[in-house]
Every structure is written in structure tokens, then in C-alpha cells.
Write a protein that holds these residues in place. Structure first.
Motif, PDB file in Angstrom:
ATOM      1  N   TYR A  37       0.835  -1.211   0.000  1.00 25.30           N
ATOM      2  CA  TYR A  37       0.000   0.000   0.000  1.00 25.30           C
ATOM      3  C   TYR A  37       0.868   1.259   0.000  1.00 25.30           C
ATOM      4  O   TYR A  37       0.639   2.183  -0.780  1.00 25.30           O
ATOM      5  N   VAL A  38       1.858   1.309   0.873  1.00 25.10           N
ATOM      6  CA  VAL A  38       2.722   2.492   0.954  1.00 25.10           C
ATOM      7  C   VAL A  38       3.500   2.682  -0.343  1.00 25.10           C
ATOM      8  O   VAL A  38       3.563   3.788  -0.882  1.00 25.10           O
ATOM      9  N   LEU A  39       4.067   1.618  -0.875  1.00 25.83           N
ATOM     10  CA  LEU A  39       4.817   1.727  -2.129  1.00 25.83           C
ATOM     11  C   LEU A  39       3.933   2.175  -3.283  1.00 25.83           C
ATOM     12  O   LEU A  39       4.373   2.928  -4.154  1.00 25.83           O
ATOM     13  N   SER A  40       2.690   1.724  -3.295  1.00 26.79           N
ATOM     14  CA  SER A  40       1.787   2.094  -4.386  1.00 26.79           C
ATOM     15  C   SER A  40       1.416   3.572  -4.349  1.00 26.79           C
ATOM     16  O   SER A  40       0.904   4.104  -5.335  1.00 26.79           O
ATOM     17  N   GLN A  41       1.690   4.251  -3.248  1.00 28.66           N
ATOM     18  CA  GLN A  41       1.470   5.690  -3.173  1.00 28.66           C
ATOM     19  C   GLN A  41       2.574   6.458  -3.902  1.00 28.66           C
ATOM     20  O   GLN A  41       2.394   7.621  -4.263  1.00 28.66           O
ATOM     21  N   PHE A  42       3.724   5.814  -4.109  1.00 27.41           N
ATOM     22  CA  PHE A  42       4.878   6.469  -4.720  1.00 27.41           C
ATOM     23  C   PHE A  42       5.258   5.912  -6.086  1.00 27.41           C
ATOM     24  O   PHE A  42       5.983   6.551  -6.842  1.00 27.41           O
ATOM     25  N   PHE A  43       4.804   4.694  -6.385  1.00 31.13           N
ATOM     26  CA  PHE A  43       5.178   4.036  -7.630  1.00 31.13           C
ATOM     27  C   PHE A  43       3.963   3.441  -8.321  1.00 31.13           C
ATOM     28  O   PHE A  43       3.056   2.949  -7.651  1.00 31.13           O
ATOM     29  N   GLU A  44       3.977   3.465  -9.644  1.00 27.31           N
ATOM     30  CA  GLU A  44       2.989   2.720 -10.414  1.00 27.31           C
ATOM     31  C   GLU A  44       3.578   1.314 -10.579  1.00 27.31           C
ATOM     32  O   GLU A  44       4.452   1.081 -11.410  1.00 27.31           O
ATOM     33  N   ILE A  45       3.124   0.397  -9.763  1.00 30.38           N
ATOM     34  CA  ILE A  45       3.698  -0.952  -9.707  1.00 30.38           C
ATOM     35  C   ILE A  45       3.086  -1.820 -10.794  1.00 30.38           C
ATOM     36  O   ILE A  45       1.862  -1.871 -10.940  1.00 30.38           O
ATOM     37  N   GLN A  46       3.945  -2.496 -11.538  1.00 30.49           N
ATOM     38  CA  GLN A  46       3.451  -3.402 -12.578  1.00 30.49           C
ATOM     39  C   GLN A  46       2.650  -4.521 -11.939  1.00 30.49           C
ATOM     40  O   GLN A  46       3.014  -5.050 -10.886  1.00 30.49           O
ATOM     41  N   ARG A  47       1.550  -4.876 -12.599  1.00 37.10           N
ATOM     42  CA  ARG A  47       0.653  -5.917 -12.097  1.00 37.10           C
ATOM     43  C   ARG A  47       1.425  -7.223 -11.855  1.00 37.10           C
ATOM     44  O   ARG A  47       2.224  -7.652 -12.678  1.00 37.10           O
ATOM     45  N   ASN A  48       1.207  -7.821 -10.717  1.00 31.98           N
ATOM     46  CA  ASN A  48       1.795  -9.110 -10.315  1.00 31.98           C
ATOM     47  C   ASN A  48       3.317  -9.098 -10.214  1.00 31.98           C
ATOM     48  O   ASN A  48       3.936 -10.156 -10.251  1.00 31.98           O
ATOM     49  N   SER A  49       3.937  -7.926 -10.085  1.00 34.27           N
ATOM     50  CA  SER A  49       5.393  -7.902  -9.969  1.00 34.27           C
ATOM     51  C   SER A  49       5.863  -7.786  -8.517  1.00 34.27           C
ATOM     52  O   SER A  49       7.029  -8.016  -8.234  1.00 34.27           O
ATOM     53  N   PHE A  50       4.972  -7.425  -7.599  1.00 34.22           N
ATOM     54  CA  PHE A  50       5.369  -7.254  -6.199  1.00 34.22           C
ATOM     55  C   PHE A  50       5.497  -8.610  -5.517  1.00 34.22           C
ATOM     56  O   PHE A  50       4.609  -9.455  -5.610  1.00 34.22           O
ATOM     57  N   SER A  51       6.614  -8.819  -4.858  1.00 39.29           N
ATOM     58  CA  SER A  51       6.766 -10.022  -4.030  1.00 39.29           C
ATOM     59  C   SER A  51       7.486  -9.630  -2.747  1.00 39.29           C
ATOM     60  O   SER A  51       8.288  -8.694  -2.719  1.00 39.29           O
ATOM     61  N   SER A  52       7.173 -10.338  -1.687  1.00 38.42           N
ATOM     62  CA  SER A  52       7.804 -10.056  -0.403  1.00 38.42           C
ATOM     63  C   SER A  52       8.072 -11.359   0.339  1.00 38.42           C
ATOM     64  O   SER A  52       7.389 -12.353   0.131  1.00 38.42           O
ATOM     65  N   ASN A  53       9.084 -11.301   1.172  1.00 36.86           N
ATOM     66  CA  ASN A  53       9.431 -12.425   2.034  1.00 36.86           C
ATOM     67  C   ASN A  53       9.603 -11.842   3.433  1.00 36.86           C
ATOM     68  O   ASN A  53      10.488 -11.019   3.657  1.00 36.86           O
TER      69      ASN A  53
END
Length: 83
Positions: A37-53
């Protein structure tokens, strides 16, 4: 009163630590969605590219890594910012 507030804080800290250690998948999901959510306020994130561990260590420390691809940065120019 100071002693009581210290005891309450220590108990709350213990509960949060236990929750992180006992329910790592629940904590990981929550933290991951908040980071997104926070990152999406600053970046237009490509669909299905976000991953986290997100891993909760035995002492309650969170080990977090994430990555994503961004099409562009979403920072608005402030009027007269550099004048």
C-alpha cells in the motif's frame, strides 16, 4: 503509576512478540499488504510484480525483503518548490 505503565507496556510488548512468533503467516500477510500500500502511493507498480518475504525470527525480529517493478514514480511537483 509509572511502575504500572511499565508493566502494561512490557505485557503488550510480550504479546506482540508472541503473536509475531506464533502466527508468522498472519503477520507476514499484514506487513506485506501494508508495504505494498505504501509503495503504491509512490510508484505505479506493474501488475503481479510485487513479491515479499517476511520471516519472524525466534526473538521476534522481522526479516523483510521485497521487490517490484515500477512503470513510473508518482511524486507530485510542489508549486514553486525550487524557487
Amino acid at each position: 503509576m509509572k511502575d504500572l505503565s511499565g508493566k502494561v507496556f512490557n505485557k503488550a510488548e510480550e504479546i506482540l512478540l508472541n503473536d509475531k512468533v506464533k502466527s508468522p503467516s498472519m503477520v507476514a500477510g499484514l506487513v506485506s499488504s501494508e508495504i505494498y500500500y505504501v509503495l503504491s502511493q509512490f510508484f505505479e507498480i506493474q501488475r503481479n510484480s510485487f513479491s515479499s518475504n517476511i520471516h519472524a525470527e525466534a526473538d521476534g525480529v522481522l526479516n523483510i525483503s521485497f521487490n517490484f517493478k515500477a512503470n513510473r514514480v508518482l511524486i507530485k511537483k510542489q508549486p514553486n518548490q525550487f524557487e
